[in-house]
Design an enzyme around this catalytic site. Structure first.
Site, PDB file in Angstrom:
ATOM      1  CG  HIS A 254      23.319 -58.831   9.149  1.00 25.56           C
ATOM      2  ND1 HIS A 254      22.180 -58.996   9.904  1.00 25.56           N
ATOM      3  CD2 HIS A 254      23.488 -57.494   9.016  1.00 25.56           C
ATOM      4  CE1 HIS A 254      21.669 -57.814  10.206  1.00 25.56           C
ATOM      5  NE2 HIS A 254      22.445 -56.885   9.688  1.00 25.56           N
TER       6      HIS A 254
ATOM      7  CG  ASP B  78      23.067 -65.119  11.132  1.00 22.80           C
ATOM      8  OD1 ASP B  78      22.610 -65.832  10.240  1.00 22.80           O
ATOM      9  OD2 ASP B  78      22.890 -63.886  11.173  1.00 22.80           O
TER      10      ASP B  78
ATOM     11  CD  GLU C 167      15.083 -66.308  14.574  1.00 24.43           C
ATOM     12  OE1 GLU C 167      14.274 -65.611  13.944  1.00 24.43           O
ATOM     13  OE2 GLU C 167      15.264 -67.521  14.365  1.00 24.43           O
TER      14      GLU C 167
ATOM     15  CG  HIS D 287      19.045 -64.382  13.441  1.00 21.28           C
ATOM     16  ND1 HIS D 287      18.533 -63.154  13.741  1.00 21.28           N
ATOM     17  CD2 HIS D 287      18.101 -65.003  12.699  1.00 21.28           C
ATOM     18  CE1 HIS D 287      17.337 -63.025  13.213  1.00 21.28           C
ATOM     19  NE2 HIS D 287      17.045 -64.130  12.567  1.00 21.28           N
TER      20      HIS D 287
ATOM     21  CD  GLN E 251      20.137 -67.475   5.437  1.00 27.93           C
ATOM     22  OE1 GLN E 251      19.407 -67.862   6.352  1.00 27.93           O
ATOM     23  NE2 GLN E 251      20.691 -66.285   5.451  1.00 27.93           N
TER      24      GLN E 251
END
Length: 331
Positions: free
Chosen positions: A276, A279, A10, A301, A100
């Protein structure tokens, strides 16, 4: 020092965030090169800088290359400290993406950590704060994670000004095998500095679309005044979500339908987690061990996060086809 190719897979900010978090956990110094090499504007942006700066503060790291447009950094952690931290991204940069960068490291902190973060809560190309609160944290709790966030004020692009408080405790992660959970769909439709009918129309459009697909829902509406103007809607059930943000000239009905269509496609697949969340879970599953989930497809991702995680930890993820889905597991 571990060398990480920043353009792998990515090749964006997520690779950097995961690498820095796992560097803090393992104590391994890293050098990341070619950061965001293939993006229209390569290198680090303001929101990346704030995330890295925060990570460095929390684990007393030595860091170099911390400037706008930088395509190479080195990061050498010392220990993950607790305490209170106030962070102002200074733009509508995503609060959830900043989190994150540090959250996988926080179970290993010496003491509790409390964060107050200002920035964007509902911005493009990142999880909404409602998604993080109602889906990500719910899933992480199953892995033994101890953390929570409280949304104080929404912040939309381009002005930002949102505010979130977050609280984390040291904890011991444990393995978990995610399965699909059948629950009623819940949601929040919100708007700031806009007519009260905007969040209502978003919610009504989403609810109608969900009912047509056979999914009942309960969607709360919120209308308020804040520093920035915008709207959005987030839907969730179990470990599956859907969200959409308002834009100038975009009808509220289209926003609601988009969020509904996103969650419907995930639910119809029968997967345990959405693409979502898939990942986001990778580094935590590797740290916990003995974990798995099913997902309808592997995003770039996710495969990138698997690659980065395997650079740091003595783990190997397995990906197998299972009843039309993909099962991702680690022992």
């Amino acid at each position: 020092m571990l060398e990480i190719e920043g353009s792998y897979g990515e090749g964006g900010g997520q690779l950097v965030r995961t690498a820095v978090a796992l560097s803090a956990v393992t104590g391994k110094g890293i050098r990341i090169t070619n950061i965001r090499k293939n993006r229209p504007s390569p290198g680090l942006k303001q929101q990346h800088l704030k995330a890295l700066e925060t990570a460095a503060r929390i684990c007393k790291a030595q860091i170099s290359g911390l400037f706008p447009g930088s395509t190479e950094i080195s990061f050498v952690p010392v220990e993950i400290k607790g305490g209170k931290y106030d962070i102002d991204i200074g733009t509508a940069g995503s609060i959830t993406l900043l989190l994150q960068c540090i959250m996988p490291a926080l179970p290993f902190a010496k003491e509790k950590i409390k964060l107050t973060i200002k920035g964007g809560t509902d911005v493009a190309w990142s999880p909404t704060t409602d998604y993080l609160q109602h889906i990500t944290f719910r899933a992480l709790e199953k892995l033994g994670y101890s953390g929570s966030i409280t949304l104080k004020e929404h912040g939309y692009y381009p002005k930002g000004g949102g505010k979130v408080s977050a609280y984390f405790k040291p904890c011991r992660l444990r393995g978990f095998h995610f399965i699909k959970e059948e629950e009623e769909i819940n949601g929040i439709s919100h708007a700031s500095n806009l007519p009260a009918h905007v969040p209502l129309r978003q919610a009504e459009a989403a609810n109608t679309r969900l009912m047509e697909a056979g999914y009942p829902s309960q969607i709360e509406t919120q209308s308020f005044e804040a520093f920035s103007t915008g709207s959005g809607i987030t839907l969730w059930t179990g470990y599956i979500g859907g969200s959409a943000l308002g834009e100038k000239g975009l009808h509220a009905e289209k926003v609601g339908k988009h969020a509904a269509d996103e969650i419907i496609s995930e639910l119809r697949s029968g997967a345990a987690v959405d693409t979502h969340l898939a990942d986001q879970l990778i580094p935590y599953m590797a740290l916990a061990g003995n974990s798995s989930y099913t997902v309808r497809e592997l995003s770039l991702h996710t495969t990138t996060n698997i690659w980065v995680t395997e650079q740091f930890l003595d783990v190997k993820f397995r990906i197998e086809k299972k009843e039309g889905l993909l099962e991702v597991s680690v022992n």
